[in-house]
Design an enzyme around this catalytic site. Structure first.
Site, PDB file in Angstrom:
ATOM      1  CG  ASP A  83      40.533  30.993  48.374  1.00  0.00           C
ATOM      2  OD1 ASP A  83      40.926  30.682  49.508  1.00  0.00           O
ATOM      3  OD2 ASP A  83      41.182  30.732  47.334  1.00  0.00           O
ATOM      4  CG  HIS A  84      43.732  33.540  49.954  1.00  0.00           C
ATOM      5  ND1 HIS A  84      44.677  33.610  50.947  1.00  0.00           N
ATOM      6  CD2 HIS A  84      43.887  32.331  49.375  1.00  0.00           C
ATOM      7  CE1 HIS A  84      45.372  32.490  50.959  1.00  0.00           C
ATOM      8  NE2 HIS A  84      44.916  31.689  50.029  1.00  0.00           N
ATOM      9  CG  ASP A 105      45.523  35.564  53.913  1.00  0.00           C
ATOM     10  OD1 ASP A 105      46.229  35.617  54.948  1.00  0.00           O
ATOM     11  OD2 ASP A 105      45.994  35.361  52.786  1.00  0.00           O
ATOM     12  CD  GLU A 135      47.485  31.927  55.048  1.00  0.00           C
ATOM     13  OE1 GLU A 135      46.562  31.793  54.234  1.00  0.00           O
ATOM     14  OE2 GLU A 135      48.673  32.139  54.720  1.00  0.00           O
ATOM     15  CB  SER A 209      47.815  22.828  42.193  1.00  0.00           C
ATOM     16  OG  SER A 209      46.492  23.282  42.327  1.00  0.00           O
ATOM     17  CB  ILE A 229      42.232  22.201  43.905  1.00  0.00           C
ATOM     18  CG1 ILE A 229      42.691  21.021  44.768  1.00  0.00           C
ATOM     19  CG2 ILE A 229      42.688  22.023  42.455  1.00  0.00           C
ATOM     20  CD1 ILE A 229      44.167  20.693  44.712  1.00  0.00           C
ATOM     21  CG  PHE A 230      42.644  28.878  41.712  1.00  0.00           C
ATOM     22  CD1 PHE A 230      41.708  28.662  40.706  1.00  0.00           C
ATOM     23  CD2 PHE A 230      43.159  30.151  41.857  1.00  0.00           C
ATOM     24  CE1 PHE A 230      41.304  29.690  39.867  1.00  0.00           C
ATOM     25  CE2 PHE A 230      42.754  31.185  41.026  1.00  0.00           C
ATOM     26  CZ  PHE A 230      41.833  30.952  40.032  1.00  0.00           C
TER      27      PHE A 230
HETATM   28 ZN   LIG Z   1      45.386  29.917  49.396  1.00  0.00          ZN
END
Ligand SMILES: [Zn+2]
Length: 278
Positions: A83-84, A105, A135, A209, A229-230
């Site tokens: 992620d990212h 990203d 992104e 979220s 979701i984090f």
């Molecule tokens: Zn993100």
């Protein structure tokens, strides 16, 4: 079942007009809780690892071995996702470790730099059978950034970006922000629909979220394939710990937290899947 790529999952969500959830894995207990939730809902799941975790929190090879074992023995398809990532090095390192999906990203770069660097990652990833999420537009952070329609993803630019990079999925800015919202987020549904129709690639909603359940369902129907979701699981873990740890042994608490986390993830997944199963 099998270790799946993001692309494998997009085929399923496109057919079902719904979305999969990506939940960031903090530790072994969370990973097991997430897999349990996915099996109970009977839908694929993505286990996420942010770039910061790879650098600061755990050993990459150890965590990847664990996640791969859980994924291959799960009863539903599971993807292991970076992620990212903002660096070429971490992205390639995770591909080599065995991740099936990576997000590069480049949203803080200039448009041309974002195209160039994302295309380079896609070339390597596809040669290794790994999916790539890019992104475009800028998904900011609550408390730091404001909702700014100027930074929303533009349809024509998304078409150009997909064509020139070859990404499998695109994280888009449509009124969403990372972290906890201090206001009720309003998603630009027309934009989601237009970007989906124009690009045909998987679309990803970050900053999930705090978005209303019905807005998630509508976004999934219109073209969102993956929701991140984090913050919600991070906040839930803290709240649960403060409320329950004083009255339990550490062993009881670890088990109770994992069970409670399974319920949280299950609830989110049921929303994203719009009630559909495999
Ligand atoms: Zn993100």
């Amino acid at each position: 079942m099998a270790l799946a790529t993001l692309n494998d999952l997009i085929k399923i969500t496109t057919k079902n007009k719904n979305a999969v959830g990506m939940f960031n894995v903090i530790n072994y207990e969370y990973a097991v809780a997430m897999i349990n939730a996915a099996e109970q809902v009977n839908y694929p799941i993505m286990l996420g690892v942010p770039e910061g975790f790879v650098k600061n929190y755990y050993d990459l090879d150890t965590m990847t071995s664990l996640l791969k074992y859980l994924a291959t023995t799960a009863k539903v398809p599971v993807a292991i996702h970076l992620d990212h990532s903002k660096t070429f090095e971490t992205t390639v390192k995770c591909m080599r470790a065995g991740f099936t999906s990576v997000m590069f990203d480049g949203s803080a770069l200039t448009y041309e730099e974002n195209v160039e660097q994302t295309a380079e990652i896609v070339k390597i990833a596809h040669a290794m059978g790994v999916s790539v999420e890019g992104e475009l537009g800028y998904v900011g952070r609550n408390g730091v950034d404001q909702i700014d329609p100027e930074s929303f993803t533009k349809v024509e630019q998304a078409v150009d970006f997909v064509k020139r990079t070859g990404v499998d999925a695109l994280a888009i800015a449509v009124g969403n922000l990372h972290g906890n919202y201090s206001f009720e987020p309003k998603l630009d549904f027309d934009r989601i629909k237009a970007i989906k129709e124009a690009t045909g690639v998987g679309l990803v909603l970050h900053g999930g979220s705090g978005i209303a359940d019905d807005d998630f369902r509508k976004a999934a129907e219109l073209g969102i394939d993956k929701v991140n979701i984090f913050t919600e699981i991070l906040d839930f873990g803290k709240k649960f710990t403060l409320e329950n740890l004083p009255d339990m042994t550490f062993l009881q608490y670890s088990k109770a937290l994992a069970d409670a986390m399974t319920e949280v993830v299950k609830y989110r997944m049921e929303v994203f899947t719009c009630g559909r199963t495999l």
